[in-house]
Design a protein around this motif. Structure first.
Motif, mmCIF file in Angstrom:
data_model
loop_
_atom_site.group_PDB
_atom_site.id
_atom_site.type_symbol
_atom_site.label_atom_id
_atom_site.label_comp_id
_atom_site.label_asym_id
_atom_site.label_seq_id
_atom_site.Cartn_x
_atom_site.Cartn_y
_atom_site.Cartn_z
ATOM 1 N N TRP A 223 41.102 34.726 47.537
ATOM 2 C CA TRP A 223 41.182 36.041 48.201
ATOM 3 C C TRP A 223 39.809 36.706 48.248
ATOM 4 O O TRP A 223 39.393 37.212 49.290
ATOM 5 C CB TRP A 223 42.184 36.931 47.447
ATOM 6 N N SER A 224 39.097 36.663 47.125
ATOM 7 C CA SER A 224 37.799 37.344 47.131
ATOM 8 C C SER A 224 36.829 36.616 48.070
ATOM 9 O O SER A 224 35.997 37.250 48.728
ATOM 10 C CB SER A 224 37.256 37.525 45.722
ATOM 11 N N LEU B 232 37.769 34.980 50.824
ATOM 12 C CA LEU B 232 38.197 35.305 52.196
ATOM 13 C C LEU B 232 37.748 36.714 52.590
ATOM 14 O O LEU B 232 37.285 36.946 53.706
ATOM 15 C CB LEU B 232 39.722 35.202 52.301
ATOM 16 N N CYS B 233 37.913 37.667 51.653
ATOM 17 C CA CYS B 233 37.509 39.050 51.968
ATOM 18 C C CYS B 233 36.004 39.118 52.213
ATOM 19 O O CYS B 233 35.537 39.807 53.125
ATOM 20 C CB CYS B 233 37.885 40.008 50.828
ATOM 21 N N LEU C 35 45.354 45.234 47.461
ATOM 22 C CA LEU C 35 45.528 43.977 48.198
ATOM 23 C C LEU C 35 45.768 44.205 49.687
ATOM 24 O O LEU C 35 45.098 43.623 50.530
ATOM 25 C CB LEU C 35 46.676 43.149 47.599
ATOM 26 N N GLU C 36 46.749 45.058 49.995
ATOM 27 C CA GLU C 36 47.028 45.347 51.417
ATOM 28 C C GLU C 36 45.834 46.061 52.044
ATOM 29 O O GLU C 36 45.429 45.751 53.157
ATOM 30 C CB GLU C 36 48.242 46.260 51.546
ATOM 31 N N TYR D 58 42.723 46.014 51.433
ATOM 32 C CA TYR D 58 41.559 45.181 51.708
ATOM 33 C C TYR D 58 41.878 44.037 52.670
ATOM 34 O O TYR D 58 41.005 43.582 53.402
ATOM 35 C CB TYR D 58 40.984 44.614 50.395
ATOM 36 N N SER D 59 43.146 43.572 52.635
ATOM 37 C CA SER D 59 43.431 42.336 53.382
ATOM 38 C C SER D 59 43.923 42.554 54.801
ATOM 39 O O SER D 59 43.609 41.755 55.682
ATOM 40 C CB SER D 59 44.519 41.523 52.664
ATOM 41 N N MET E 290 41.868 40.431 57.295
ATOM 42 C CA MET E 290 42.404 39.079 57.486
ATOM 43 C C MET E 290 43.106 38.911 58.833
ATOM 44 O O MET E 290 43.132 37.813 59.384
ATOM 45 C CB MET E 290 43.325 38.703 56.319
ATOM 46 N N TRP F 256 44.482 35.810 60.971
ATOM 47 C CA TRP F 256 45.753 35.437 60.345
ATOM 48 C C TRP F 256 46.863 36.317 60.931
ATOM 49 O O TRP F 256 46.618 37.457 61.346
ATOM 50 C CB TRP F 256 45.710 35.701 58.836
ATOM 51 N N VAL G 169 49.444 36.652 55.924
ATOM 52 C CA VAL G 169 48.767 37.489 54.923
ATOM 53 C C VAL G 169 49.768 37.870 53.829
ATOM 54 O O VAL G 169 49.479 37.752 52.630
ATOM 55 C CB VAL G 169 48.160 38.760 55.566
ATOM 56 N N LEU H 180 49.578 37.124 49.847
ATOM 57 C CA LEU H 180 49.521 38.220 48.866
ATOM 58 C C LEU H 180 50.647 38.112 47.842
ATOM 59 O O LEU H 180 50.483 38.514 46.688
ATOM 60 C CB LEU H 180 49.558 39.581 49.566
#
Ligand SMILES: C[S@@+](CC[C@H](N)C(=O)[O-])C[C@H]1O[C@@H](n2cnc3c(N)ncnc32)[C@H](O)[C@@H]1O
Length: 347
Positions: free
Chosen positions: A227-228, A230-231, A293-294, A296-297, A301, A307, A312, A316
């Motif tokens: 995740w980190s 991908l972000c 999480l939401e 940032y993603s 994403m 995506w 996503v 998550l």
């Protein structure tokens, strides 16, 4: 040699520097259910034009309208609660302090870049009633109940024109949790330096976005590591890199700041440490990370990496169970980096 932090640590010590090892509590057990469930010269009240409040909605979250698309995270109440929780965590780590730079007892003018809910600016204005504290943000999400010396302004600190054209210089400029919000940090530091009085201070406070552990449990944090990555990848494509906290110090030195200091604290994710204070701090931070999480993603994403929202969400879900896994000894690093503008004539 690494220092070991255990339940015998001094009372009040709820944060660690990078040489401390956090001792895990093998007994820890908690529920695995995810708790997902005005300008500086004017008054504090905004005249809100539609360009500022015509928010956009996407995947159930609300995003800023002014300079639409410039910032990746939502600005709704859920996100505002996350920002306030983050501020609470930072104050615990800083043992109640609002900053580390030695700004002295009488700052006159303070600027908070990307102020969010404005809680830091409000606290600063309370603590220094003779100072004028101005918080600026793309979103008008600040409280109306503010001290008389606190001002909020909807503005863009990356505006190509005259955001930085202030009438009087500042004694202190604060930049809290702006990783991923800035296109060109060295340029921002230069503009800020031009806007400080000689001897004035600039301070960053920001979490490194990647997970760390002092044992091999990092290997089991597969989704967290992914995740980190991908972000960070998405933020680079977006043009505002997220993984920059470890560069702040050198960028400040390169920009000509003096007495540049970098302070790093470990902040555990979850109640896994043995030390009761770290356990409490870790629980707050676990909740904050789950909330992030939401935030940032979703936009990064879907909009940047392409995506689907279902992909996503599925990712998550796996990540949440890792974050709630008491066997993983994951922590993050909080960076506080500050430096001062040289005095006139100082090299
Ligand atoms: C992660 S939040 C941090 C908020 C607050 N500083 C804190 O520490 O809780 C980042 C904030 O920066 C604001 N922001 C991002 N880009 C900005 C820009 N170019 N100009 C002004 N504010 C910006 C966002 O609207 C958001 O409120």
């Amino acid at each position: 040699m690494a220092k070991v932090k255990s339940s015998t640590s001094a009372p009040g010590s709820s944060s660690l520097d990078p040489t401390d090892i956090i001792v895990p509590d093998d007994e820890v057990d908690y529920q695995t259910a995810s708790p997902d469930n005005a300008s500086e010269t004017g008054s504090s009240s905004y005249s809100l034009s539609s360009s500022v409040v015509n928010y956009t909605y996407e995947n159930g979250r609300r995003y800023h309208a002014y300079r639409e698309g410039a910032y990746f995270a939502p600005n709704d109440e859920q996100e505002q609660a996350r920002m306030d929780l983050l501020q609470h965590i930072i104050r615990i780590v800083l043992k109640g302090d609002l900053f580390l730079a030695p700004i002295g007892p009488n700052p006159e003018r303070v600027l908070d870049l990307g102020t969010g809910t404005g809680i830091w600016a409000i606290n600063m204005a309370d603590e220094f009633p003779k100072a004028t504290v101005t918080g600026i943000d793309l979103s008008p999400i600040q409280s109306n109940w503010i001290p008389p010396n606190c001002y909020f302004q909807v503005d863009d600190f990356e505006s190509p024109w005259d955001f930085w054209d202030f009438k009087k210089p500042f004694d202190f400029i604060h930049a809290g949790n702006l990783a991923g919000s800035v296109k060109d940090v060295p340029n921002l530091l230069q503009r800020a330096k031009d806007t400080l009085r000689p001897g004035g201070w600039f301070e960053f406070v920001d979490f490194a976005p990647e997970p760390f552990a002092d044992d091999d449990t990092l290997n089991d944090a597969k989704y967290f590591r992914e995740w980190s990555k991908l972000c960070d990848e998405a933020s680079i494509k977006f043009g505002k890199r997220m993984n920059v906290t470890s560069f702040y110090k050198q960028w400040m030195i390169d920009a000509g700041y003096k007495d540049v200091n970098e302070v790093v604290h470990k902040v555990p994710v979850g109640r896994w440490p043995k030390d009761p204070k770290l356990k409490e701090l870790g629980e707050y931070f676990r909740l904050e990370v789950l909330e992030s999480l939401e935030a940032y993603s979703f936009a990064l994403m879907t909009r940047v990496l392409g995506w689907s929202i279902e992909e996503v969400q599925a990712f998550l879900t796996e990540l949440r169970s890792e974050i709630n896994n008491r066997k993983l000894h994951i922590y993050s690093k909080l960076y506080i980096v500050y430096g001062r503008k040289p005095e006139t004539g100082e090299n």
